[in-house]
Design a protein around this motif. Structure first.
Motif, mmCIF file in Angstrom:
data_model
loop_
_atom_site.group_PDB
_atom_site.id
_atom_site.type_symbol
_atom_site.label_atom_id
_atom_site.label_comp_id
_atom_site.label_asym_id
_atom_site.label_seq_id
_atom_site.Cartn_x
_atom_site.Cartn_y
_atom_site.Cartn_z
ATOM 1 N N GLN A 92 46.787 -17.458 39.613
ATOM 2 C CA GLN A 92 47.785 -17.394 38.550
ATOM 3 C C GLN A 92 49.039 -16.632 39.006
ATOM 4 O O GLN A 92 49.055 -15.412 39.067
ATOM 5 C CB GLN A 92 47.171 -16.681 37.335
ATOM 6 N N ASN A 93 50.088 -17.372 39.319
ATOM 7 C CA ASN A 93 51.316 -16.761 39.817
ATOM 8 C C ASN A 93 52.063 -15.940 38.762
ATOM 9 O O ASN A 93 52.701 -14.929 39.087
ATOM 10 C CB ASN A 93 52.245 -17.841 40.371
ATOM 11 N N LEU A 94 52.013 -16.369 37.525
ATOM 12 C CA LEU A 94 52.776 -15.684 36.477
ATOM 13 C C LEU A 94 52.251 -14.275 36.204
ATOM 14 O O LEU A 94 53.010 -13.398 35.776
ATOM 15 C CB LEU A 94 52.759 -16.511 35.189
ATOM 16 N N MET A 95 50.966 -14.049 36.447
ATOM 17 C CA MET A 95 50.446 -12.691 36.297
ATOM 18 C C MET A 95 50.986 -11.785 37.407
ATOM 19 O O MET A 95 51.193 -10.581 37.195
ATOM 20 C CB MET A 95 48.924 -12.700 36.296
ATOM 21 N N TYR A 96 51.231 -12.358 38.577
ATOM 22 C CA TYR A 96 51.850 -11.560 39.645
ATOM 23 C C TYR A 96 53.312 -11.280 39.343
ATOM 24 O O TYR A 96 53.838 -10.216 39.681
ATOM 25 C CB TYR A 96 51.664 -12.241 41.003
ATOM 26 N N MET A 97 53.978 -12.233 38.727
ATOM 27 C CA MET A 97 55.336 -11.962 38.251
ATOM 28 C C MET A 97 55.310 -10.793 37.267
ATOM 29 O O MET A 97 56.169 -9.896 37.305
ATOM 30 C CB MET A 97 55.902 -13.202 37.571
ATOM 31 N N THR A 98 54.294 -10.776 36.387
ATOM 32 C CA THR A 98 54.154 -9.690 35.420
ATOM 33 C C THR A 98 53.872 -8.371 36.132
ATOM 34 O O THR A 98 54.370 -7.313 35.715
ATOM 35 C CB THR A 98 53.027 -10.009 34.418
#
Length: 317
Positions: A164-170
């Protein structure tokens, strides 16, 4: 004694030459235009060089200093940034991130309240990839963050490993809130600068303005052709870093140094071990080599146990 030393050096050089030959044969067989290669053994850099071409059209060779997009290897830099904040006492890995990000909101209310920095960075949020949310869109990092609440999970919180890339953005936004700097400025100051990673950058636009970088290529209709760069600024903490083999060797040296870099403290050993420790079993992933265990995921790292001859009856070196 000198003869023994000379013989040992010659044997080591022969091994190095075989490795380089093997790597380049794999590169050629896979029709990869160019790669940068680095190898460290017992604290010594044995290989730092390029193979093939960084620019096929103009036949420009790769060197050890050629910059490549390192993709999702960027995630380990993001977790290192969080670990440095934890060492400063600004982050508790196991505290709900709502403590630091009061505006954090997911579709799943329980996940919203209980999500920790560990959950963010070991892919157990319950969300599938949802990459179309950010890929080839004009949303800013903040706009993507504000839209997380509309993305439906496909598994319950902490029940399943789902990349999950968006959790890394978070995780990058968490870094920004705790440090008071952009994720890019914080990683530059706390990681790139101390390690002397002079070639490293966060943008393909910045990389293209240098004099030594690799273009990306793909195969289409049996021909290798150049691909356009894709700007990853919004999702940067998940995959936007560019660097050379020379500089990535410095990063690897740190990982092998138990928190020390060239004899100086960089980060506590316990923090480094936390990042490397398996957190989630990666389901539906097959490993063909019996010497390599089933993979797990740490914090920004894929983790495996390696033991040659694991399978009963396997040949030993």
């Amino acid at each position: 004694l000198q003869q023994q030393d000379a013989a040992a050096a010659a044997a080591l050089q022969a091994k190095i030459d075989r490795i380089k030959s093997l790597v380049d044969s794999f590169r050629t067989g896979a029709e990869v235009p160019g790669i940068g290669l680095g190898l460290i053994y017992k604290g010594e850099v044995l290989i730092a060089e390029g193979f093939g071409l960084r620019n096929v059209e103009e036949a420009v060779p790769v060197t050890a200093d050629t910059r490549f997009a390192i993709g999702s290897s960027s995630k380990a830099f993001t977790t290192m940034g969080l670990a440095l904040l934890a060492e400063e006492g600004k982050l508790d890995w196991e505290a709900p991130i709502k403590k630091y990000l009061p505006d954090f909101k997911l579709y799943d209310k329980f996940a919203t309240e209980e999500m920790t920095a560990i959950d963010l960075t070991c892919h157990r949020s319950g969300l599938p990839r949802h990459d179309l949310m950010w890929y080839a869109t004009d949303f800013s990092r903040q706009e993507l963050y504000q839209r997380l609440q509309y993305l439906e999970p496909s598994a319950s919180f902490r029940s399943k490993w789902q990349y999950q890339n968006l959790m890394y953005m978070t995780a990058g936004i968490l870094t920004e809130r705790l440090s008071g700097k952009t994720w890019e400025a914080y990683i530059q100051e706390k990681i790139f600068n101390p390690l002397g990673m002079a070639s490293a950058s966060f943008s393909v636009t910045e990389m293209e303005n240098t004099d030594n970088f690799a273009y990306g290529y793909g195969e289409k209709e049996d021909k290798i052709s150049r691909l356009p760069f894709h700007q990853l600024d919004a999702i940067g903490p998940a995959g936007s870093i560019n660097a050379s083999a020379t500089d990535m060797l410095k990063w690897v040296e740190l990982q092998l140094g138990d928190g020390q870099y060239q004899g100086q403290h960089f980060i506590g050993s316990s923090q480094l071990k936390r990042m490397h420790k398996p957190q989630m079993i990666m389901e539906n992933t097959l490993i063909a080599n019996p010497a390599i265990s089933h993979p797990s995921y740490g914090l920004g790292w894929f983790t495996y146990e390696y033991k040659y001859g694991r399978q009963e009856g396997a040949n030993k070196p």
